[in-house]
Design a protein around this motif. Structure first.
Motif, mmCIF file in Angstrom:
data_model
loop_
_atom_site.group_PDB
_atom_site.id
_atom_site.type_symbol
_atom_site.label_atom_id
_atom_site.label_comp_id
_atom_site.label_asym_id
_atom_site.label_seq_id
_atom_site.Cartn_x
_atom_site.Cartn_y
_atom_site.Cartn_z
ATOM 1 N N HIS A 122 -94.540 -42.035 49.525
ATOM 2 C CA HIS A 122 -95.633 -41.103 49.723
ATOM 3 C C HIS A 122 -95.338 -40.203 50.821
ATOM 4 N N VAL A 123 -95.462 -41.215 52.118
ATOM 5 C CA VAL A 123 -95.704 -40.230 53.362
ATOM 6 C C VAL A 123 -94.248 -39.345 53.496
ATOM 7 N N ALA A 124 -93.268 -40.261 53.362
ATOM 8 C CA ALA A 124 -91.927 -39.449 53.554
ATOM 9 C C ALA A 124 -91.720 -38.387 52.419
ATOM 10 N N MET A 125 -92.020 -38.681 51.675
ATOM 11 C CA MET A 125 -91.860 -37.488 50.350
ATOM 12 C C MET A 125 -92.722 -36.235 50.879
ATOM 13 N N ASN A 126 -94.008 -36.616 51.039
ATOM 14 C CA ASN A 126 -94.971 -35.565 51.458
ATOM 15 C C ASN A 126 -94.196 -34.764 52.720
ATOM 16 N N GLU A 127 -93.716 -35.408 53.797
ATOM 17 C CA GLU A 127 -93.122 -34.691 54.824
ATOM 18 C C GLU A 127 -91.816 -33.972 54.428
ATOM 19 N N ARG A 128 -91.230 -34.514 53.506
ATOM 20 C CA ARG A 128 -89.904 -33.876 52.796
ATOM 21 C C ARG A 128 -90.441 -32.419 52.575
ATOM 22 N N GLU A 129 -91.375 -32.108 51.812
ATOM 23 C CA GLU A 129 -91.848 -30.986 51.358
ATOM 24 C C GLU A 129 -92.064 -29.785 52.628
ATOM 25 N N ARG A 130 -92.711 -30.525 53.499
ATOM 26 C CA ARG A 130 -92.747 -29.489 54.948
ATOM 27 C C ARG A 130 -91.599 -29.333 55.326
ATOM 28 N N LEU A 131 -90.505 -30.367 55.518
ATOM 29 C CA LEU A 131 -89.051 -29.985 55.843
ATOM 30 C C LEU A 131 -88.241 -29.119 55.380
ATOM 31 N N LEU A 132 -88.499 -29.101 53.858
ATOM 32 C CA LEU A 132 -87.833 -28.029 53.102
ATOM 33 C C LEU A 132 -88.409 -26.920 53.328
ATOM 34 N N SER A 133 -89.740 -26.682 53.597
ATOM 35 C CA SER A 133 -90.248 -25.306 54.114
ATOM 36 C C SER A 133 -89.425 -24.831 55.401
ATOM 37 N N LEU A 134 -89.497 -25.745 56.219
ATOM 38 C CA LEU A 134 -88.642 -25.376 57.665
ATOM 39 C C LEU A 134 -87.182 -24.902 57.198
ATOM 40 N N ILE A 135 -86.487 -25.726 56.147
ATOM 41 C CA ILE A 135 -85.230 -25.395 55.869
ATOM 42 C C ILE A 135 -84.879 -23.938 55.602
ATOM 43 N N GLN A 136 -85.913 -23.705 54.494
ATOM 44 C CA GLN A 136 -85.897 -22.522 53.837
ATOM 45 C C GLN A 136 -86.349 -21.402 54.458
ATOM 46 N N THR A 137 -87.508 -21.336 55.288
ATOM 47 C CA THR A 137 -88.129 -20.387 55.710
ATOM 48 C C THR A 137 -88.113 -20.307 57.464
ATOM 49 N N GLY A 138 -87.744 -21.464 57.773
ATOM 50 C CA GLY A 138 -87.806 -21.505 59.394
ATOM 51 C C GLY A 138 -89.248 -21.856 59.978
ATOM 52 N N ILE A 139 -90.051 -21.879 59.132
ATOM 53 C CA ILE A 139 -91.356 -22.125 59.553
ATOM 54 C C ILE A 139 -91.923 -23.751 59.027
ATOM 55 N N TYR A 140 -92.360 -24.530 59.978
ATOM 56 C CA TYR A 140 -92.830 -25.968 59.546
ATOM 57 C C TYR A 140 -94.426 -25.598 59.095
ATOM 58 N N PRO A 141 -94.774 -25.786 57.995
ATOM 59 C CA PRO A 141 -96.388 -25.518 57.631
ATOM 60 C C PRO A 141 -97.038 -26.655 58.263
ATOM 61 N N ASP A 142 -98.208 -26.584 58.199
ATOM 62 C CA ASP A 142 -99.285 -27.574 58.604
ATOM 63 C C ASP A 142 -99.041 -27.860 60.137
ATOM 64 N N SER A 143 -98.865 -26.972 61.014
ATOM 65 C CA SER A 143 -98.748 -27.123 62.343
ATOM 66 C C SER A 143 -100.243 -27.422 62.980
ATOM 67 N N ARG A 144 -100.283 -28.273 63.983
ATOM 68 C CA ARG A 144 -101.650 -28.865 64.460
ATOM 69 C C ARG A 144 -102.076 -27.412 65.506
ATOM 70 N N ASN A 145 -101.412 -26.475 65.863
ATOM 71 C CA ASN A 145 -101.477 -25.373 66.634
ATOM 72 C C ASN A 145 -101.894 -24.676 65.846
ATOM 73 N N GLU A 146 -103.185 -24.169 65.770
ATOM 74 C CA GLU A 146 -103.653 -22.888 64.877
ATOM 75 C C GLU A 146 -103.122 -21.551 65.196
ATOM 76 N N GLU A 147 -102.718 -21.295 66.567
ATOM 77 C CA GLU A 147 -102.165 -20.051 66.851
ATOM 78 C C GLU A 147 -100.807 -19.862 66.354
ATOM 79 N N PHE A 148 -100.191 -21.007 66.152
ATOM 80 C CA PHE A 148 -98.613 -20.896 65.714
ATOM 81 C C PHE A 148 -98.490 -19.922 64.524
ATOM 82 N N GLN A 149 -99.192 -20.058 63.319
ATOM 83 C CA GLN A 149 -98.860 -19.117 62.241
ATOM 84 C C GLN A 149 -99.114 -17.728 62.795
ATOM 85 N N THR A 150 -100.203 -17.477 63.595
ATOM 86 C CA THR A 150 -100.309 -16.163 63.897
ATOM 87 C C THR A 150 -99.117 -15.421 64.984
#
Length: 187
Positions: A122-150
């Motif tokens: 569960h935990v590792a597979m949920n993290e896998r989805e975020r890491l796949l996003s980082l691999i595909q887009t270069g952006i890690y979603p769900d960052s704790r820094n709200e300004e990051f996305q901006t």
């Protein structure tokens, strides 16, 4: 107190989980995540005093646009996540995720096994989805820094305000450094 494959198999059977064994030093626990078959290998070492739960082929580093960002994120995850450890094979780029437990003075409990399996499936597979996003887009979603996305959005869109603001900050910093430098040179 060493653990045996038979004891591990019994723990899984009590939970009605299907596992397969090679009758030597490994159990195989198959599970499905988002329509993809995944496997957890459970191996024993040191005469049953060391248990390793591992998902091989978790991801592949070679698919990443920015390998450095992915490696940095994996190192951060190794530091912050409980139990989970990520590894990379430098030869083929295979990324694995594992949990390793020494079993020294007390028996391995069903609760420990269930926690390891939950963490991997569960935990590792949920993290896998975020890491796949980082691999595909270069952006890690769900960052704790709200300004990051901006900030990332502004940089990607080439927003003039952000660049001008950064240049102004740089000039101000340079002026302060010059003032400090002048003070020290006078002494």
């Amino acid at each position: 107190m060493a653990v045996t494959l038979g004891q591990l198999t019994d723990i899984f059977k009590e939970a009605n989980a299907a596992v397969f064994t090679d009758n030597e030093k490994m159990l195989l626990y198959p599970f499905v995540h988002q329509n993809q078959q995944m496997l957890v290998y459970i191996t024993l070492a040191e005469d049953g005093e060391y248990v390793r739960f591992i998902i091989p082929c978790y991801l592949n580093l070679n698919a990443a646009r920015n390998r450095e960002a992915l490696l940095m994120k994996l190192m951060e995850q190794n530091r912050t996540l409980k139990l989970l450890k990520f590894g990379v094979d430098p030869e083929d780029g295979e990324i694995t995720v594992s949990i390793e437990l020494p079993v020294e003075d007390s028996p391995l409990t069903a609760g420990q096994v269930h926690r390891c399996m939950y963490t991997l499936t569960h935990v590792a597979m949920n993290e896998r989805e975020r890491l796949l996003s980082l691999i595909q887009t270069g952006i890690y979603p769900d960052s704790r820094n709200e300004e990051f996305q901006t900030i990332v959005s502004n940089l990607l869109s080439g927003d003039e305000e952000t660049e001008e603001g950064h240049e102004a900050e740089t000039e101000e910093t340079d002026l302060l450094e010059d003032a400090d430098g002048d003070t020290t040179s006078e002494e």
